[in-house]
Design a protein around this motif. Sequence first.
Motif, PDB file in Angstrom:
ATOM      1  N   HIS A  51      -2.670  -9.092   6.695  1.00 22.44           N
ATOM      2  CA  HIS A  51      -4.024  -8.899   6.184  1.00 22.44           C
ATOM      3  C   HIS A  51      -4.924  -8.796   7.406  1.00 22.44           C
ATOM      4  O   HIS A  51      -5.186  -9.780   8.083  1.00 22.44           O
ATOM      5  CB  HIS A  51      -4.477 -10.054   5.295  1.00 22.44           C
ATOM      6  N   THR A  52      -5.338  -7.579   7.715  1.00 15.31           N
ATOM      7  CA  THR A  52      -6.154  -7.356   8.905  1.00 15.31           C
ATOM      8  C   THR A  52      -7.630  -7.385   8.542  1.00 15.31           C
ATOM      9  O   THR A  52      -8.036  -6.889   7.489  1.00 15.31           O
ATOM     10  CB  THR A  52      -5.807  -6.010   9.575  1.00 15.31           C
ATOM     11  N   LEU A 101      -7.393  -1.707   9.659  1.00 21.86           N
ATOM     12  CA  LEU A 101      -6.592  -1.215   8.540  1.00 21.86           C
ATOM     13  C   LEU A 101      -6.091   0.206   8.764  1.00 21.86           C
ATOM     14  O   LEU A 101      -4.922   0.514   8.515  1.00 21.86           O
ATOM     15  CB  LEU A 101      -7.425  -1.283   7.254  1.00 21.86           C
ATOM     16  N   GLU A 103     -11.021  -3.649   6.547  1.00 16.29           N
ATOM     17  CA  GLU A 103     -10.209  -4.814   6.217  1.00 16.29           C
ATOM     18  C   GLU A 103      -9.259  -4.460   5.089  1.00 16.29           C
ATOM     19  O   GLU A 103      -9.574  -3.660   4.214  1.00 16.29           O
ATOM     20  CB  GLU A 103     -11.114  -5.972   5.791  1.00 16.29           C
ATOM     21  N   GLY A 104      -8.064  -5.055   5.098  1.00 18.36           N
ATOM     22  CA  GLY A 104      -7.120  -4.816   4.018  1.00 18.36           C
ATOM     23  C   GLY A 104      -5.741  -5.339   4.364  1.00 18.36           C
ATOM     24  O   GLY A 104      -5.531  -5.938   5.418  1.00 18.36           O
ATOM     25  N   THR A 105      -4.794  -5.101   3.460  1.00 16.00           N
ATOM     26  CA  THR A 105      -3.427  -5.592   3.616  1.00 16.00           C
ATOM     27  C   THR A 105      -2.454  -4.425   3.702  1.00 16.00           C
ATOM     28  O   THR A 105      -2.548  -3.473   2.928  1.00 16.00           O
ATOM     29  CB  THR A 105      -3.041  -6.490   2.427  1.00 16.00           C
ATOM     30  N   ASN A 111      -2.128   1.372   8.907  1.00 13.11           N
ATOM     31  CA  ASN A 111      -1.592   2.366   7.977  1.00 13.11           C
ATOM     32  C   ASN A 111      -0.920   3.513   8.728  1.00 13.11           C
ATOM     33  O   ASN A 111       0.143   4.007   8.337  1.00 13.11           O
ATOM     34  CB  ASN A 111      -2.711   2.914   7.090  1.00 13.11           C
ATOM     35  N   ARG A 126       0.832  -1.190   0.000  1.00  5.96           N
ATOM     36  CA  ARG A 126       0.000   0.000   0.000  1.00  5.96           C
ATOM     37  C   ARG A 126       0.874   1.250   0.000  1.00  5.96           C
ATOM     38  O   ARG A 126       2.001   1.240   0.447  1.00  5.96           O
ATOM     39  CB  ARG A 126      -0.907   0.003   1.228  1.00  5.96           C
TER      40      ARG A 126
END
Length: 270
Positions: A70-71, A75, A45-47, A79, A5
């Motif tokens: 991967h949460t 997220l 949710e995301g990585t 970040n 990301r």
Amino acid sequence: MFKGRSICALAVAALATTAQCQQLSYEDSVTALAYGNVATDTSAEGTVWLNVTGFAVDKLPHIQEDLGIHTLDNLKTLNAIAGLAQDAATKGQWGDIVYLYSAFAMNGHSEYLNVSTVEMQESLLDAITNQDSGEIDHQLADLYASTSSSKFLVDAFHGLKSKPSTPSKRWLREVCSNAHLAVKNSCRSLLQNVRGNATWKTGSPRSICKYGCCISWSANATFQVENLTNAANYCINACGTSNVSCEVYGVKLQGTLVDQCLSNRATGCR
């Protein structure tokens, strides 16, 4: 230092004190995290990746493993932590990086962020312990204390120098462990998202986290997420009472054999 990301220092704005939402300076953000005074997002949710391999090896000898998570629930906070770590790297704040890497590895779970928690103390101690001798490296502890933005972190690193140092036997023989314990209720919630999940997973990151619990595995594989269910369920049932830390050896993920871990951080399998 980072991949995956697009992460920049502006992610600091995602952190807020529990008292009020506001943009904080870098130093205030690290202090808020280290004190555990952070309101975290529990829906996105995301990585997110934290790429540290080969970075400042002389300053961060025990933090040289790229980490992707991967949460399922945190997220925005991850970040923000990654953005702070990027700032810390440019400033040479090695103590901050050690703390932020630890916070990131534990899914940014709010209950683990305070430097006085057992979980965070254990992770910081790992970063100043010689993995061969099991002895605490006092020079590293002093370096990290002198390059920490928060007094809480400074005191924590100085305090860790007096901790008893014993070589870790984690994952050598036992399946259940007392290291990096996760709350079982958090793991049960994670398991609910994993069970029956036919989504295909391939390559890295090799972890899935929710709240303060992570499932991680030791090698890249292509499999359906639900294939993680049996080993995780075994760990929950076999280990501990209210907390769990566990590794199951030889788990087959669509034909690939891995060691699968259930613990409070995404780096459970190394």
